[in-house]
Design a protein around this motif. Structure first.
Motif, mmCIF file in Angstrom:
data_model
loop_
_atom_site.group_PDB
_atom_site.id
_atom_site.type_symbol
_atom_site.label_atom_id
_atom_site.label_comp_id
_atom_site.label_asym_id
_atom_site.label_seq_id
_atom_site.Cartn_x
_atom_site.Cartn_y
_atom_site.Cartn_z
ATOM 1 N N GLY A 123 49.790 -9.212 147.640
ATOM 2 C CA GLY A 123 50.155 -10.619 147.468
ATOM 3 C C GLY A 123 49.060 -11.561 147.926
ATOM 4 O O GLY A 123 48.777 -12.568 147.263
ATOM 5 N N ILE A 124 48.435 -11.251 149.063
ATOM 6 C CA ILE A 124 47.333 -12.088 149.561
ATOM 7 C C ILE A 124 46.183 -12.075 148.569
ATOM 8 O O ILE A 124 45.596 -13.122 148.256
ATOM 9 N N LEU A 125 45.855 -10.887 148.056
ATOM 10 C CA LEU A 125 44.728 -10.775 147.127
ATOM 11 C C LEU A 125 45.015 -11.472 145.803
ATOM 12 O O LEU A 125 44.148 -12.151 145.252
ATOM 13 N N LEU A 126 46.240 -11.336 145.299
ATOM 14 C CA LEU A 126 46.594 -11.965 144.019
ATOM 15 C C LEU A 126 46.638 -13.482 144.124
ATOM 16 O O LEU A 126 46.532 -14.181 143.110
ATOM 17 N N ASN A 127 46.815 -13.997 145.327
ATOM 18 C CA ASN A 127 46.846 -15.446 145.520
ATOM 19 C C ASN A 127 45.543 -16.093 145.070
ATOM 20 O O ASN A 127 45.529 -17.254 144.638
ATOM 21 N N ILE A 128 44.444 -15.342 145.149
ATOM 22 C CA ILE A 128 43.130 -15.893 144.788
ATOM 23 C C ILE A 128 43.030 -16.173 143.285
ATOM 24 O O ILE A 128 42.746 -17.309 142.886
ATOM 25 N N PRO A 129 43.269 -15.188 142.398
ATOM 26 C CA PRO A 129 43.194 -15.513 140.964
ATOM 27 C C PRO A 129 44.281 -16.474 140.496
ATOM 28 O O PRO A 129 44.054 -17.265 139.575
ATOM 29 N N VAL A 130 45.461 -16.425 141.132
ATOM 30 C CA VAL A 130 46.531 -17.344 140.728
ATOM 31 C C VAL A 130 46.125 -18.791 140.997
ATOM 32 O O VAL A 130 46.280 -19.672 140.140
ATOM 33 N N ARG A 131 45.562 -19.039 142.173
ATOM 34 C CA ARG A 131 45.113 -20.400 142.494
ATOM 35 C C ARG A 131 43.971 -20.820 141.576
ATOM 36 O O ARG A 131 43.872 -21.993 141.172
ATOM 37 N N ALA A 132 43.094 -19.880 141.271
ATOM 38 C CA ALA A 132 41.981 -20.199 140.374
ATOM 39 C C ALA A 132 42.478 -20.583 138.986
ATOM 40 O O ALA A 132 41.992 -21.556 138.386
ATOM 41 N N LEU A 133 43.452 -19.846 138.475
ATOM 42 C CA LEU A 133 44.006 -20.158 137.155
ATOM 43 C C LEU A 133 44.683 -21.521 137.153
ATOM 44 O O LEU A 133 44.564 -22.281 136.180
ATOM 45 N N GLU A 134 45.414 -21.846 138.234
ATOM 46 C CA GLU A 134 46.056 -23.151 138.321
ATOM 47 C C GLU A 134 45.009 -24.263 138.338
ATOM 48 O O GLU A 134 45.196 -25.308 137.689
ATOM 49 N N TYR A 135 43.925 -24.033 139.040
ATOM 50 C CA TYR A 135 42.858 -25.033 139.099
ATOM 51 C C TYR A 135 42.225 -25.220 137.726
ATOM 52 O O TYR A 135 42.003 -26.356 137.277
ATOM 53 N N LEU A 136 41.912 -24.117 137.047
ATOM 54 C CA LEU A 136 41.274 -24.205 135.738
ATOM 55 C C LEU A 136 42.190 -24.876 134.720
ATOM 56 O O LEU A 136 41.720 -25.604 133.837
ATOM 57 N N ALA A 137 43.491 -24.645 134.840
ATOM 58 C CA ALA A 137 44.431 -25.274 133.915
ATOM 59 C C ALA A 137 44.549 -26.774 134.167
ATOM 60 O O ALA A 137 44.740 -27.556 133.226
ATOM 61 N N ALA A 138 44.399 -27.192 135.417
ATOM 62 C CA ALA A 138 44.627 -28.594 135.778
ATOM 63 C C ALA A 138 43.368 -29.448 135.739
ATOM 64 O O ALA A 138 43.433 -30.646 135.439
ATOM 65 N N MET A 139 42.201 -28.858 136.052
ATOM 66 C CA MET A 139 40.996 -29.639 136.259
ATOM 67 C C MET A 139 39.922 -29.359 135.204
ATOM 68 O O MET A 139 39.372 -28.259 135.155
ATOM 69 N N ALA A 171 41.615 -13.151 155.237
ATOM 70 C CA ALA A 171 42.842 -12.559 155.780
ATOM 71 C C ALA A 171 43.097 -11.184 155.180
ATOM 72 O O ALA A 171 43.541 -10.257 155.881
ATOM 73 N N PHE A 172 42.809 -11.022 153.894
ATOM 74 C CA PHE A 172 42.986 -9.723 153.243
ATOM 75 C C PHE A 172 42.131 -8.653 153.911
ATOM 76 O O PHE A 172 42.613 -7.560 154.219
ATOM 77 N N VAL A 173 40.868 -8.960 154.154
ATOM 78 C CA VAL A 173 39.980 -7.986 154.789
ATOM 79 C C VAL A 173 40.413 -7.715 156.225
ATOM 80 O O VAL A 173 40.380 -6.572 156.693
ATOM 81 N N ALA A 174 40.826 -8.763 156.944
ATOM 82 C CA ALA A 174 41.289 -8.576 158.322
ATOM 83 C C ALA A 174 42.480 -7.625 158.368
ATOM 84 O O ALA A 174 42.568 -6.765 159.256
ATOM 85 N N ALA A 175 43.397 -7.757 157.415
ATOM 86 C CA ALA A 175 44.542 -6.845 157.363
ATOM 87 C C ALA A 175 44.106 -5.438 157.002
ATOM 88 O O ALA A 175 44.578 -4.458 157.589
ATOM 89 N N LEU A 176 43.216 -5.330 156.046
ATOM 90 C CA LEU A 176 42.751 -4.023 155.586
ATOM 91 C C LEU A 176 42.021 -3.275 156.688
ATOM 92 O O LEU A 176 42.110 -2.045 156.790
ATOM 93 N N ARG A 177 41.308 -4.001 157.547
ATOM 94 C CA ARG A 177 40.519 -3.385 158.615
ATOM 95 C C ARG A 177 41.267 -3.335 159.956
ATOM 96 O O ARG A 177 40.686 -3.035 160.981
ATOM 97 N N HIS A 178 42.563 -3.661 159.927
ATOM 98 C CA HIS A 178 43.431 -3.548 161.116
ATOM 99 C C HIS A 178 42.959 -4.436 162.266
ATOM 100 O O HIS A 178 43.089 -4.072 163.434
ATOM 101 N N ALA A 179 42.401 -5.596 161.949
ATOM 102 C CA ALA A 179 41.934 -6.512 162.987
ATOM 103 C C ALA A 179 43.131 -7.124 163.717
ATOM 104 O O ALA A 179 44.057 -7.632 163.077
ATOM 105 N N PRO A 180 43.142 -7.113 165.047
ATOM 106 C CA PRO A 180 44.264 -7.698 165.796
ATOM 107 C C PRO A 180 44.497 -9.172 165.486
ATOM 108 O O PRO A 180 45.601 -9.689 165.675
ATOM 109 N N LEU A 181 43.466 -9.839 165.008
ATOM 110 C CA LEU A 181 43.568 -11.268 164.697
ATOM 111 C C LEU A 181 44.432 -11.539 163.469
ATOM 112 O O LEU A 181 44.900 -12.672 163.282
ATOM 113 N N PHE A 182 44.677 -10.535 162.624
ATOM 114 C CA PHE A 182 45.275 -10.769 161.308
ATOM 115 C C PHE A 182 46.593 -11.546 161.327
ATOM 116 O O PHE A 182 46.714 -12.542 160.593
ATOM 117 N N PRO A 183 47.615 -11.144 162.102
ATOM 118 C CA PRO A 183 48.897 -11.870 161.978
ATOM 119 C C PRO A 183 48.788 -13.356 162.266
ATOM 120 O O PRO A 183 49.282 -14.198 161.497
#
Length: 256
Positions: A123-139, A171-183
């Motif tokens: 979900g975090i990773l998919l948020n990136i292309p979804v936001r990009a598509l919304e931007y391209l459609a609007a701007m 945030a995606f990489v932090a979660a993938l690498r088990h960084a304590p900072l992620f949550p």
């Protein structure tokens, strides 16, 4: 029957997690290709007052490169994410927990970003292309002199998509690498995301000359973005606070 189904789901989650880890380079290369083509098409089909210049192309260059660069940097920052120290103080205080040392936590069967965590990662990773598509459609690409409201709108929307896609990539990489900072990092990003939607609405609405039709469309877009963030918070914040896997992997603690 239920145990067999649970085992099958866990196996699929583990396979998807391995794909995300092993194919991250390909995912990043695919992003550059697909986002580059989408931005080129948006620029080509935008109405032009003057010839396309760097000021018109720069937002799309940032849109393409910002998430890519953020992942590259985050992979360096969190290369030793599972060995980074725990925060000095806890923000997640719900529940009764027993702290473990790092090596003990890593030997536990629940350690890692598998299970339901994979859904959050996707979900975090998919948020990136979804936001990009919304931007391209609007701007559209802006060339030449434009009304003040359009300039403010374009600036805020560009800042939003570049900043937030970069932060979600980190945030995606932090979660993938088990960084304590992620949550706490993800919670801070959610808060900033909501702030950006409100700030954009306030700044653009306060600009003279904003057409009513644009104001209505903008309200719908920003309202939709805010609702998506709030839904994410409602679904995933309890999980981040109470999940045994999250607490073990990112906080090195188990229930008492």
């Amino acid at each position: 029957m239920f145990a067999r189904y649970q085992t099958r789901i866990r196996a699929r989650a583990d396979g998807l997690l391995l794909s995300l880890e092993g194919r991250l380079d390909r995912i990043m290369q695919g992003w550059l290709l697909v986002a580059g083509l989408a931005c080129a098409a948006r620029i080509a089909f935008s109405p032009r007052i003057e010839p396309i210049g760097l000021e018109a192309v720069l937002p799309y260059i940032l849109l393409i490169l910002a998430p890519f660069a953020s992942i590259v940097l985050a992979l360096r920052w969190f290369a030793d994410g599972d060995r980074q120290p725990q925060p000095a103080f806890r923000l997640a205080l719900l529940g009764r927990w027993r702290n473990l040392d790092r090596s003990e936590a890593q030997r536990h069967s629940l350690y890692g970003a598998s299970g339901i965590m994979v859904s959050l990662l996707v979900g975090i990773l998919l948020n990136i292309p979804v936001r990009a598509l919304e931007y391209l459609a609007a701007m559209p690409a802006i060339t030449g002199p434009v009304p003040a409201w359009l300039s403010v709108l374009h600036t805020m929307m560009t800042l939003d998509v570049v900043l937030m896609s970069s932060l979600y990539a980190i945030a995606f990489v932090a979660a993938l690498r088990h960084a304590p900072l992620f949550p706490r990092l993800l919670v801070a990003i959610w808060a900033l995301d909501l702030t950006m939607q409100l700030a954009t609405a306030e700044l653009v609405a306060g600009t003279p000359g904003l057409p009513p039709a644009v104001a209505d469309a903008l309200h719908g877009l920003l309202n939709g973005n805010a609702k998506k963030v709030l839904i994410s918070v409602a679904i995933w914040l309890p999980y981040l606070l109470l999940s045994k896997r999250v607490n073990l992997t990112y906080r090195h603690r188990v229930p008492r």
